[in-house]
Design a protein around this motif. Structure first.
Motif, PDB file in Angstrom:
ATOM      1  N   LEU A  14       2.183   7.813 -39.980  1.00 46.80           N
ATOM      2  CA  LEU A  14       3.662   8.385 -39.801  1.00 46.80           C
ATOM      3  C   LEU A  14       4.434   7.383 -39.044  1.00 46.80           C
ATOM      4  O   LEU A  14       5.740   7.196 -39.412  1.00 46.80           O
ATOM      5  CB  LEU A  14       3.488   9.580 -39.093  1.00 46.80           C
ATOM      6  N   LYS A  15       4.033   6.681 -38.018  1.00 45.03           N
ATOM      7  CA  LYS A  15       4.866   5.893 -37.207  1.00 45.03           C
ATOM      8  C   LYS A  15       5.377   4.826 -38.221  1.00 45.03           C
ATOM      9  O   LYS A  15       6.792   4.268 -38.002  1.00 45.03           O
ATOM     10  CB  LYS A  15       4.072   5.145 -36.147  1.00 45.03           C
ATOM     11  N   ALA A  34       8.974  12.257 -48.157  1.00 43.36           N
ATOM     12  CA  ALA A  34       7.487  12.290 -47.372  1.00 43.36           C
ATOM     13  C   ALA A  34       6.518  12.239 -48.581  1.00 43.36           C
ATOM     14  O   ALA A  34       6.345  13.296 -49.157  1.00 43.36           O
ATOM     15  CB  ALA A  34       7.375  13.368 -46.663  1.00 43.36           C
ATOM     16  N   GLY A  35       5.869  11.178 -48.879  1.00 46.41           N
ATOM     17  CA  GLY A  35       4.928  10.788 -49.931  1.00 46.41           C
ATOM     18  C   GLY A  35       3.963  11.900 -49.760  1.00 46.41           C
ATOM     19  O   GLY A  35       3.523  12.106 -48.900  1.00 46.41           O
ATOM     20  N   ILE A  47       6.999  15.753 -42.382  1.00 49.87           N
ATOM     21  CA  ILE A  47       8.243  16.179 -42.960  1.00 49.87           C
ATOM     22  C   ILE A  47       9.126  16.644 -41.752  1.00 49.87           C
ATOM     23  O   ILE A  47      10.352  16.127 -41.661  1.00 49.87           O
ATOM     24  CB  ILE A  47       8.252  17.523 -43.697  1.00 49.87           C
ATOM     25  N   ARG A  48       8.691  17.302 -40.654  1.00 50.11           N
ATOM     26  CA  ARG A  48       9.386  17.589 -39.578  1.00 50.11           C
ATOM     27  C   ARG A  48      10.025  16.446 -38.800  1.00 50.11           C
ATOM     28  O   ARG A  48      11.107  16.304 -38.265  1.00 50.11           O
ATOM     29  CB  ARG A  48       8.436  18.488 -38.696  1.00 50.11           C
ATOM     30  N   THR A  49       9.427  15.370 -38.692  1.00 49.23           N
ATOM     31  CA  THR A  49       9.421  14.038 -37.905  1.00 49.23           C
ATOM     32  C   THR A  49      10.562  13.491 -38.647  1.00 49.23           C
ATOM     33  O   THR A  49      11.472  12.974 -37.939  1.00 49.23           O
ATOM     34  CB  THR A  49       8.179  13.363 -37.830  1.00 49.23           C
ATOM     35  N   ALA A  53      14.287  12.719 -37.178  1.00 48.01           N
ATOM     36  CA  ALA A  53      14.905  11.202 -37.166  1.00 48.01           C
ATOM     37  C   ALA A  53      16.222  10.951 -38.306  1.00 48.01           C
ATOM     38  O   ALA A  53      16.894  10.022 -37.756  1.00 48.01           O
ATOM     39  CB  ALA A  53      13.720  10.188 -37.639  1.00 48.01           C
ATOM     40  N   PHE A  54      16.317  11.589 -39.089  1.00 46.12           N
ATOM     41  CA  PHE A  54      17.228  11.579 -40.077  1.00 46.12           C
ATOM     42  C   PHE A  54      17.928  12.653 -40.465  1.00 46.12           C
ATOM     43  O   PHE A  54      18.018  13.140 -41.713  1.00 46.12           O
ATOM     44  CB  PHE A  54      16.674  10.672 -41.543  1.00 46.12           C
TER      45      PHE A  54
END
Length: 431
Positions: A14-15, A34-35, A47-49, A53-54
Motif C-alpha cells: 500500500l505504501k 486499487a488493483g 481503498i480507504r487510504t 489521499a486523493f
C-alpha cells in the motif's frame, strides 16, 4: 464523457501504491484504481487510504466480484470506492445486486469482460442490468502469451452498448489513441506506468497521446511475439528469466567462460558425444543456422571437445555460442575473440574425433533437458533453458520482472533500502 486515464495500481504494498499514485496524478492520471492484488494484499483499507489521499479523484476498486455482488459492492463503496468492478462471467443476479447496492451507496458498477467469449452480447446484457461502464480487459497472464489488444472486439462492443467503455491490457502511449478512436472512453494503464522509473513522465506521455490522438513510441510494457524473441531475450538477464520461470531451467555447474558484458542468446542445436570425442561438436557447426547455440552433452568429461578453431568455425557460420556439459580449451583465445562459451570444465587436453554420438536429438546438459529449438540464454550469471513452446510467455514475463526491478531500484536510489521497499518484516512467512 471526456477521455479518462485510469492508473491501475496492481501492487502488493500500500505504501508504494500511494507513492506511485501521487506521481501518476502529477502526470495527469484522472482515475486511480486499487488493483485486485492490492485489495487482496492490503484489504479494503487500501481503498480507504487512496480515497483519503486523493479525495478529488475517482477511486476504482477492482474487486473482480463473481458472487454476492451486493455485499462486495457495499464493502468497497463504504471504503471509498466510486466505481466497483464485477465480472461479466458472473450470474445476472450478481450484477443486478451489485448495481442496486452501488446505487444505495453512491457508487457505480463497471462490468469486466475478462474471460467472456461473446463480449458484445454480454456487454449489452450488463447495460440492461444497470451497469455504468463496460471494461474490455486482456488479462496480464493472457498478455504474457503475446495476446493482442482488444481492438477488434472493442469496435463490436461500442456498437452494442451506449455506456462508456474502458479498455485494459498492456496499453501504452503508442496504442492508447487507436483504442480511443475505436470507441474507448476510459484507458486503463498499469504496467506501462507503475513499472516506470519516472512514473510522472510515463503518465504524462500516455495522457499527451490521448489528448493529441497520436501515438507516442514507448518500449515499456511492449509485448513480444514469436518473431521478436531474440530481441526480447537480449533485453533481460538470466536472473530475470530464472525468476520468470520460478527457478526452473537453470543449468547446474555450467560456468561462463566469457569476458564482462558478453551475452549469448539463440536457439539450441543439440549434440551428444562421448568422452573427449570432438567430432560431433565440430560437425554440428556445419549443420548450424545463423542464430543457433551449440549445446553439447559430453557426459561431464574433463577432456576438451571444443576450442579456439571450433569457435572460429562457429563464428563464421553465425553460431551465437556454445554450452558444453564437459570441457572447453583455448579459453584465453575464446575470451579474446568474444565468442560466448560455457562449460563444466576447462582443460588443455583434447581427445580424438571418433564420431560417436549424434546431432539434433534430446539431450541432458547441466542436468536440464534440452531439445533442438529451445531457447538458450547465457551471461555472467550462468545459462538458462527456455522450452520453445513457452518462449513467448517467458520472454514477456522476464521483461516484466526486469521492469519491476527497475522501479524498485529507482525507489532504493531515492533513499530506501530493499528491505524497506519490499516491507520484508511485514511480509515474512509465518509458517
Amino acid at each position: 464523457m471526456k477521455p479518462v486515464l485510469q492508473v491501475a495500481l496492481d501492487l502488493m504494498h500500500l505504501k508504494r501504491a500511494v507513492e506511485i499514485a501521487g506521481e501518476a496524478v502529477e502526470g495527469g492520471a484522472d482515475w486511480i484504481e486499487a488493483g485486485t492484488p492490492l485489495i487482496k494484499s492490503e484489504g479494503v483499507d487500501s481503498i480507504r487510504t487512496l480515497k483519503r489521499a486523493f479525495p478529488g479523484h475517482v477511486i476504482v476498486a477492482d474487486m473482480k466480484t463473481m458472487d454476492v455482488g451486493g455485499a462486495e459492492v457495499e464493502i468497497a463503496a463504504k471504503g471509498g470506492a466510486d466505481v466497483v468492478s464485477v465480472l461479466g462471467l458472473s450470474d445476472d443476479g450478481t450484477i443486478r445486486e451489485a448495481v442496486l447496492s452501488a446505487r444505495q451507496y453512491g457508487a457505480k458498477v463497471m462490468v469486466d469482460m475478462i474471460g467472456v467469449v461473446d463480449r458484445p452480447s454480454r456487454a449489452k446484457r450488463a447495460e440492461e442490468l444497470g451497469a455504468s461502464y463496460i471494461c474490455l480487459h486482456v488479462g496480464i497472464d493472457e498478455q504474457m502469451k503475446g495476446s493482442s489488444s482488444p481492438l477488434e472486439v472493442l469496435k463490436k462492443v461500442s456498437e452494442a452498448v451506449s455506456i462508456p467503455i474502458a479498455v485494459a491490457g498492456g496499453i501504452t502511449s503508442e496504442t492508447a489513441p487507436e483504442l480511443m478512436k475505436a470507441g474507448a472512453s476510459i484507458v486503463i494503464v498499469g504496467g506501462g506506468i507503475i513499472k516506470a522509473e519516472n512514473v510522472t513522465a510515463a503518465t504524462r506521455k500516455v495522457k499527451d497521446a490521448m489528448l493529441s490522438g497520436e501515438g507516442i513510441a514507448n518500449e515499456l510494457s511492449k509485448k513480444y511475439g514469436k518473431d521478436e524473441l531474440f530481441t526480447a531475450f537480449s533485453k533481460v538477464s538470466t536472473c530475470n528469466i530464472a525468476d520468470a520461470q520460478h527457478k526452473s531451467g537453470v543449468m547446474k555447474n555450467i560456468l561462463p567462460r566469457i569476458d564482462h558484458g558478453v551475452k549469448m542468446v539463440g536457439r539450441a542445436l543439440t549434440v551428444q558425444t562421448s568422452k573427449g570425442d570432438w567430432a560431433k561438436p565440430v560437425e554440428a557447426i556445419d549443420r548450424a543456422s545463423d542464430g543457433d547455440v551449440l549445446v553439447v552433452d559430453a557426459g561431464g568429461s574433463d577432456i576438451a571437445v571444443f576450442g579456439e578453431l571450433a569457435a572460429w568455425s562457429g563464428r563464421m557460420r553465425g553460431v551465437r555460442g556454445v554450452v558444453i556439459d564437459g570441457a572447453v580449451r583455448d579459453v584465453e583465445a575464446i575470451y579474446e575473440m568474444g565468442f560466448p562459451a560455457f562449460s563444466r570444465h576447462i582443460a588443455p587436453n583434447a581427445g580424438e574425433p571418433k564420431g560417436y554420438g549424434g546431432i539434433g536429438h534430446e539431450i541432458i546438459c547441466g542436468e536440464m533437458v534440452v531439445r533442438t529449438g529451445d531457447w538458450i540464454i547465457g551471461d555472467e550469471s550462468g545459462v538458462v533453458v527456455v522450452p520453445q513452446e513457452m518462449a513467448v510467455e517467458i520472454a514477456n514475463r522476464s521483461l516484466d520482472v526486469a521492469e519491476r526491478e527497475n522501479r524498485v531500484r529507482e525507489e532504493i536510489k531515492r533513499g530506501g533500502t530493499l528491505s524497506k521497499v519490499q516491507e520484508l518484516e511485514k511480509w515474512e512467512q509465518v509458517h
